[in-house]
Design a protein around this motif. Structure first.
Motif, PDB file in Angstrom:
ATOM      1  N   ARG A 123     -49.668 -61.223  54.431  1.00 37.36           N
ATOM      2  CA  ARG A 123     -49.832 -60.685  53.076  1.00 37.36           C
ATOM      3  C   ARG A 123     -49.050 -59.379  52.986  1.00 37.36           C
ATOM      4  NH1 ARG A 123     -55.207 -61.748  54.703  1.00 37.36           N
ATOM      5  NH2 ARG A 123     -55.595 -59.495  54.762  1.00 37.36           N
TER       6      ARG A 123
ATOM      7  N   HIS B 183     -59.210 -58.941  56.837  1.00 34.60           N
ATOM      8  CA  HIS B 183     -58.299 -57.820  56.629  1.00 34.60           C
ATOM      9  C   HIS B 183     -58.490 -56.800  57.749  1.00 34.60           C
ATOM     10  CE1 HIS B 183     -55.511 -55.587  54.238  1.00 34.60           C
ATOM     11  NE2 HIS B 183     -56.349 -54.630  53.898  1.00 34.60           N
TER      12      HIS B 183
ATOM     13  N   MET C 236     -48.341 -59.330  47.714  1.00 32.46           N
ATOM     14  CA  MET C 236     -49.442 -58.626  47.077  1.00 32.46           C
ATOM     15  C   MET C 236     -48.905 -57.900  45.846  1.00 32.46           C
ATOM     16  SD  MET C 236     -52.187 -59.357  48.752  1.00 32.46           S
ATOM     17  CE  MET C 236     -53.047 -58.432  47.521  1.00 32.46           C
TER      18      MET C 236
ATOM     19  N   TYR D 278     -48.434 -52.776  42.590  1.00 34.55           N
ATOM     20  CA  TYR D 278     -48.491 -51.399  43.096  1.00 34.55           C
ATOM     21  C   TYR D 278     -47.841 -50.435  42.089  1.00 34.55           C
ATOM     22  CZ  TYR D 278     -49.769 -53.158  47.798  1.00 34.55           C
ATOM     23  OH  TYR D 278     -50.398 -53.754  48.858  1.00 34.55           O
TER      24      TYR D 278
ATOM     25  N   ASN E 276     -51.464 -57.699  57.163  1.00 35.72           N
ATOM     26  CA  ASN E 276     -50.790 -57.049  56.031  1.00 35.72           C
ATOM     27  C   ASN E 276     -49.414 -56.582  56.504  1.00 35.72           C
ATOM     28  OD1 ASN E 276     -51.402 -54.957  57.697  1.00 35.72           O
ATOM     29  ND2 ASN E 276     -52.367 -53.676  56.120  1.00 35.72           N
ATOM     30  N   SER E 277     -48.759 -55.724  55.731  1.00 35.41           N
ATOM     31  CA  SER E 277     -47.400 -55.275  56.070  1.00 35.41           C
ATOM     32  C   SER E 277     -47.297 -54.748  57.490  1.00 35.41           C
ATOM     33  CB  SER E 277     -46.954 -54.147  55.129  1.00 35.41           C
ATOM     34  OG  SER E 277     -46.925 -54.575  53.806  1.00 35.41           O
TER      35      SER E 277
ATOM     36  N   MET F  40     -58.447 -61.537  44.779  1.00 35.75           N
ATOM     37  CA  MET F  40     -59.150 -61.016  45.949  1.00 35.75           C
ATOM     38  C   MET F  40     -60.562 -60.527  45.650  1.00 35.75           C
ATOM     39  SD  MET F  40     -56.822 -60.985  48.565  1.00 35.75           S
ATOM     40  CE  MET F  40     -55.146 -61.583  48.611  1.00 35.75           C
TER      41      MET F  40
ATOM     42  N   TYR G 260     -49.046 -45.618  48.569  1.00 37.90           N
ATOM     43  CA  TYR G 260     -49.850 -46.524  47.755  1.00 37.90           C
ATOM     44  C   TYR G 260     -50.420 -45.805  46.532  1.00 37.90           C
ATOM     45  CZ  TYR G 260     -50.501 -49.336  52.112  1.00 37.90           C
ATOM     46  OH  TYR G 260     -50.339 -50.071  53.248  1.00 37.90           O
TER      47      TYR G 260
ATOM     48  N   ARG H  58     -65.943 -54.075  54.393  1.00 40.25           N
ATOM     49  CA  ARG H  58     -65.716 -54.086  52.948  1.00 40.25           C
ATOM     50  C   ARG H  58     -66.211 -55.450  52.508  1.00 40.25           C
ATOM     51  NH1 ARG H  58     -59.663 -52.528  50.933  1.00 40.25           N
ATOM     52  NH2 ARG H  58     -59.379 -54.760  51.263  1.00 40.25           N
TER      53      ARG H  58
ATOM     54  N   LYS I 140     -51.104 -56.862  43.357  1.00 45.58           N
ATOM     55  CA  LYS I 140     -52.275 -56.282  42.683  1.00 45.58           C
ATOM     56  C   LYS I 140     -51.904 -54.933  42.087  1.00 45.58           C
ATOM     57  CE  LYS I 140     -53.605 -54.413  47.131  1.00 45.58           C
ATOM     58  NZ  LYS I 140     -54.382 -54.638  48.341  1.00 45.58           N
TER      59      LYS I 140
ATOM     60  N   GLY J 199     -47.527 -56.211  51.309  1.00 41.99           N
ATOM     61  CA  GLY J 199     -47.772 -55.257  50.229  1.00 41.99           C
ATOM     62  C   GLY J 199     -46.765 -54.130  50.283  1.00 41.99           C
ATOM     63  N   ILE J 200     -47.210 -53.018  50.797  1.00 38.05           N
ATOM     64  CA  ILE J 200     -46.431 -51.785  50.712  1.00 38.05           C
ATOM     65  C   ILE J 200     -45.007 -51.905  51.278  1.00 38.05           C
ATOM     66  CG2 ILE J 200     -47.223 -50.791  52.929  1.00 38.05           C
ATOM     67  CD1 ILE J 200     -47.077 -48.847  49.617  1.00 38.05           C
TER      68      ILE J 200
HETATM   69  C1  LIG Z   1     -53.561 -54.820  49.438  1.00 38.72           C
HETATM   70  C2  LIG Z   1     -53.842 -55.800  50.412  1.00 38.72           C
HETATM   71  C3  LIG Z   1     -52.864 -56.218  51.338  1.00 38.72           C
HETATM   72  C4  LIG Z   1     -51.512 -55.610  51.446  1.00 38.72           C
HETATM   73  O1  LIG Z   1     -51.570 -54.455  52.256  1.00 38.72           O
HETATM   74  P1  LIG Z   1     -50.295 -53.577  52.573  1.00 38.72           P
HETATM   75  O2  LIG Z   1     -50.764 -52.555  53.508  1.00 38.72           O
HETATM   76  O3  LIG Z   1     -49.865 -53.032  51.277  1.00 38.72           O
HETATM   77  O4  LIG Z   1     -49.295 -54.493  53.152  1.00 38.72           O
HETATM   78  C5  LIG Z   1     -53.201 -57.258  52.191  1.00 38.72           C
HETATM   79  N1  LIG Z   1     -54.431 -57.843  52.137  1.00 38.72           N
HETATM   80  C6  LIG Z   1     -55.380 -57.445  51.307  1.00 38.72           C
HETATM   81  C7  LIG Z   1     -56.682 -58.139  51.307  1.00 38.72           C
HETATM   82  C8  LIG Z   1     -55.128 -56.428  50.406  1.00 38.72           C
HETATM   83  O5  LIG Z   1     -56.082 -56.058  49.558  1.00 38.72           O
END
Ligand SMILES: *Cc1c(COP(=O)(O)O)cnc(C)c1O
Length: 762
Positions: free
Chosen positions: A615, A558, A427, A433, A599-600, A477, A745, A529, A429, A617-618
């Motif tokens: 996916r 998500h 991720m 970050y 996600n993470s 996204m 974040y 969402r 976006k 991210g953080i």
């Molecule tokens: C930002 C995002 C992630 C990543 O989330 P983290 O908590 O940073 O790992 C995963 N999926 C979607 C749809 C996101 O918007």
């Protein structure tokens, strides 16, 4: 110049025939008719140069009021009845005879300085070190030639107590003439480089020639590198140990050693010597070194372009970059165009990787220089400061440092925890970050990542432009319907979350006659969402099956609270819902797609639900709420600034806007150029937030301003420009985030774009 020679005295010194008569005396001399300022008492030497005959200028000088001339016997000059002429064999010799005679009038020590580089620097250094104890005469500027030495000697006067005369030669035989003029008591040898060597048979010849100067000295001071001369050459030497001083590049240690030894010889005590050397103006080097654009290092020495200074700069450049690429940039002024060949020769002898003459009206091609040490030299009248400034890296004092190795480590850590066949979607976006997607995404691609996620189409375009190729998939996204064209043009993959959007995108594809375009279906499994409802699945499939324009590339959802074990029941419901969606499409669609929901945080808590991809991210950036995980991840973001100013604030005074802080005691504060416009929130005012200086916590005093904060440094021994840590070792991201009552974040994505991002890779 304060001379006082009668006409008769001059005639006898020059062995001249006099035409005309006068009872006045000579007080100063000129040899360049353009530089005449004070004609009264001035003697004009009609020297013949390479390209001109002195006679042409006699008339000109006369028009400016000059009445005394030294001319060659064969000169066909018109003799004015009110002027006086010394006829000599060679006017230059006459000038040198006058200098020789003048020097003999004084008994104080005369120190000759030679060496192929560093003469002028050394002369300025010595002046700086001893001028409070000695009355120093020194050569003006870099006057060290046949004429320059004579002029330097003519500067000697009875109120001085020591003289420093530079001597430089370019042809065999010249040094003897200089020595006869200077008659030095002491000698200083600065260094021996490649400059001015083209007229000499070899090094040895050049060295011997230089040595002529010191032959009759009481003592000559030479750098340690020439220790072997002691046995080879006649004369009295003092070999000087080298001396390294952190204010100077290592290449100066030989010259500094000579300076130190010489000062000791002049009876300075060792503590005085150190104190003086430490206070030497490094500006005397005239060379400014700074960081340039494209990873270049720039040596700015645009003050002059004399040969001595140029060879010094070239030596310095080589020392600064033994392994880096070297580029030399020369701004030659039209007036000096004839020197081009000679300059070229000198530069070539240093073997730089590239060199450029920049013609008048043209700019330095900074865009073509990368990771090089660029030496810029120019004649003063080219006014190159502006050109050099263009190459300077614009730097805010406050920087965000991104540790790419930490990011790589975190990705590898996840790879080791998830099943082998599961892919990672990075991720990136919100510009990764806040860490800069144009740098981070290509780095991830290099590390093997082939799936990227962004929020909006323009972020995807940025990635493609930064080098994320077509073989990598970029999922958008939250695409805006009006960005369909952009998405298609850049081969981005939209996440589709509603029927209207699906319809719109298919229409765009029909217009472009594109089929089987990859799309991702986004389902809302409980977070509420963006996303289709699970019950929409049949209708979606019906549309897609009847529209060859699209194919399902991915199906995802998500989690609303992956972090929190107490909500695992809720998460489980989301996972169950997702499972029924995925299995429906697996059964009923012919498209083979990637399913993903974690996600993470989710990836490590619910590893059985990784599906085809996670996916990340953080945690990729090194942050987590999971305390057990913390030790395994490495934070990738640091935030530094430096002190702009330090102030003593007396007890009772106020600090900052709204006079909201009053000093209870006398205190010292530092002003740091970071403010709420950079992401250092105003809520951190008056002790809510802190920074670390030299590892010591310094709380904010007063209110956070837009671009500045004030912090209490009463308990820190700090100086201006000292480094300030906002996020780093002492104040980790999570701690700083807590002080702003938010999460990493928001801290990361709130770091303003105006701050320079610096990328480090260990
Ligand atoms: C930002 C995002 C992630 C990543 O989330 P983290 O908590 O940073 O790992 C995963 N999926 C979607 C749809 C996101 O918007």
């Amino acid at each position: 110049m304060r001379l006082n020679y009668s006409i008769e005295a001059c005639a006898s010194i020059f062995e001249a025939t006099i035409i005309g008569s006068s009872s006045e005396s000579i007080t100063h001399i000129y040899f360049d008719s353009r530089k005449i300022q004070q004609a009264n008492g001035a003697l004009f030497f009609a020297l013949s140069g390479h390209s001109r005959s002195g006679n042409e200028f006699i008339e000109n000088a006369y028009q400016q009021g000059i009445r005394f001339f030294v001319i060659a016997k064969n000169a066909s000059s018109k003799f004015h009845p009110d002027a006086l002429y010394f006829q000599v064999e060679e006017p230059l010799t006459a000038l040198q005879q006058l200098a020789t005679h003048h020097r003999k009038q004084y008994t104080y020590p005369v120190v000759a300085i030679t060496g192929s580089v560093g003469k002028t620097t050394f002369k300025e250094w010595i002046f700086h070190c001893i001028s409070d104890k000695f009355k120093v005469v020194r050569s003006p500027k870099s006057f060290n030639s046949q004429i320059g030495v004579a002029l330097s000697l003519l500067e000697m006067h009875e109120n001085a107590s020591i003289a420093f005369i530079e001597a430089g030669i370019s042809k065999p035989g010249e040094m003897k003439i200089l020595r006869d003029m200077i008659q030095p008591d002491f000698g200083i040898f600065t260094a021996f480089g490649k400059a001015h060597r083209e007229n000499f048979a070899d090094n040895e010849e050049h060295l011997l020639e230089k040595w002529t100067l010191f032959r009759e000295c009481k003592l000559a001071f030479i750098p340690h590198t020439f220790a072997d001369l002691e046995n080879r050459l006649p004369g009295n030497f003092q070999v000087c140990e080298s001396y390294e001083n952190h204010h100077f590049p290592i290449g100066y240690s030989g010259m500094l050693g000579v300076l130190k030894t010489f000062l000791a010889y002049l009876q300075f005590e060792s503590h005085q010597i150190l104190e003086r050397i430490n206070s030497l103006p490094t500006l005397a080097l005239r060379m400014e070194v700074f960081e340039g654009v494209n990873g270049n290092t720039i040596i700015n020495d645009t003050y002059n372009l004399d040969f001595d200074a140029l060879s010094e700069a070239l030596i310095y450049q080589r020392q600064l970059a033994p392994t880096k690429k070297r580029i030399v940039v020369i701004g030659l002024s039209e007036k000096h165009a004839h020197e081009r060949l000679e300059i070229e020769k000198l530069i070539t002898s240093f073997n730089p990787d590239e060199f450029h003459f920049i013609p008048e009206g043209k700019s330095i091609p900074w865009e073509n220089f990368h990771n090089a040490v660029v030496l810029v030299k120019a004649h003063r009248d080219r006014a190159f400061e502006h050109e050099v400034a263009r190459g300077k890296a614009l730097k805010h004092r406050t920087i965000v440092e991104i540790n790419l190795s930490a990011i790589k480590h975190n990705v590898s850590f996840y790879q080791s925890r998830i099943p082998k066949e599961v892919k990672i979607l990075a991720m990136v976006k919100a510009s990764s970050y806040g860490s800069g997607a144009d740098k981070v995404a290509p780095f991830l691609q290099q590390s093997g990542i082939r799936n990227f996620g962004v929020a909006f189409a323009d972020e995807g375009v940025e990635l493609r432009k930064a080098g994320i190729g077509i073989s990598s998939s970029i999922v958008v996204m939250n695409p805006d319907p009006e960005h369909s064209d952009l998405i298609i043009e850049y081969r981005l993959e939209p996440a589709i979350y509603s029927f209207e959007q699906l319809d719109e995108f298919i229409t765009a594809l029909i217009h472009k006659q594109i089929s089987a375009y990859p799309i991702h279906l986004k389902f809302d499994t409980g977070m509420h969402r963006l996303g289709f409802a699970p019950s929409d699945k049949e209708r979606i499939l019906a549309i897609i099956n009847s529209q060859p324009e699209v194919k399902i590339q991915g199906i995802y959802s998500h989690l609303a609270d992956a972090d929190n074990p107490i909500h695992s029941e809720f998460t489980q419901k989301q996972l169950t819902s997702f499972e029924s969606i995925v299995s429906y499409f697996r059964t009923n669609s012919s498209d083979s797609f990637l399913a993903h929901i974690l996600n993470s945080e989710g990836s490590l808590r619910y590893p059985e639900s990784c599906y085809d991809m996670i996916r990340l991210g953080i945690s990729m950036y090194g942050y987590t709420e999971n305390n057990q995980l913390k030790a395994s991840l490495q934070g990738s973001v640091s935030w530094y600034s430096s002190i702009s100013q330090i102030k003593a604030v007396p007890k009772g005074d106020f600090i900052g806007y709204g006079i909201s802080y009053q000093a209870i005691e006398d205190m010292t504060i530092a002003i740091i150029p970071v403010g709420y416009a950079d992401g250092f929130r105003r809520s951190l005012s008056n002790g809510k937030g802190s920074v670390f200086i030299h590892g010591i916590k310094c709380p904010v005093v007063g209110r956070v301003c837009m671009d500045m904060i004030m912090v209490d440094i009463s308990s820190v021994d700090a100086k201006i420009n000292d480094s300030v840590e906002i996020i780093g070792q002492n104040q980790p991201m999570e701690v700083f985030a807590k002080s702003m009552e938010t999460i990493p974040y928001e801290v990361m994505t709130g770091l303003s774009k105006r701050m320079h991002r610096v990328y480090v890779e260990e």
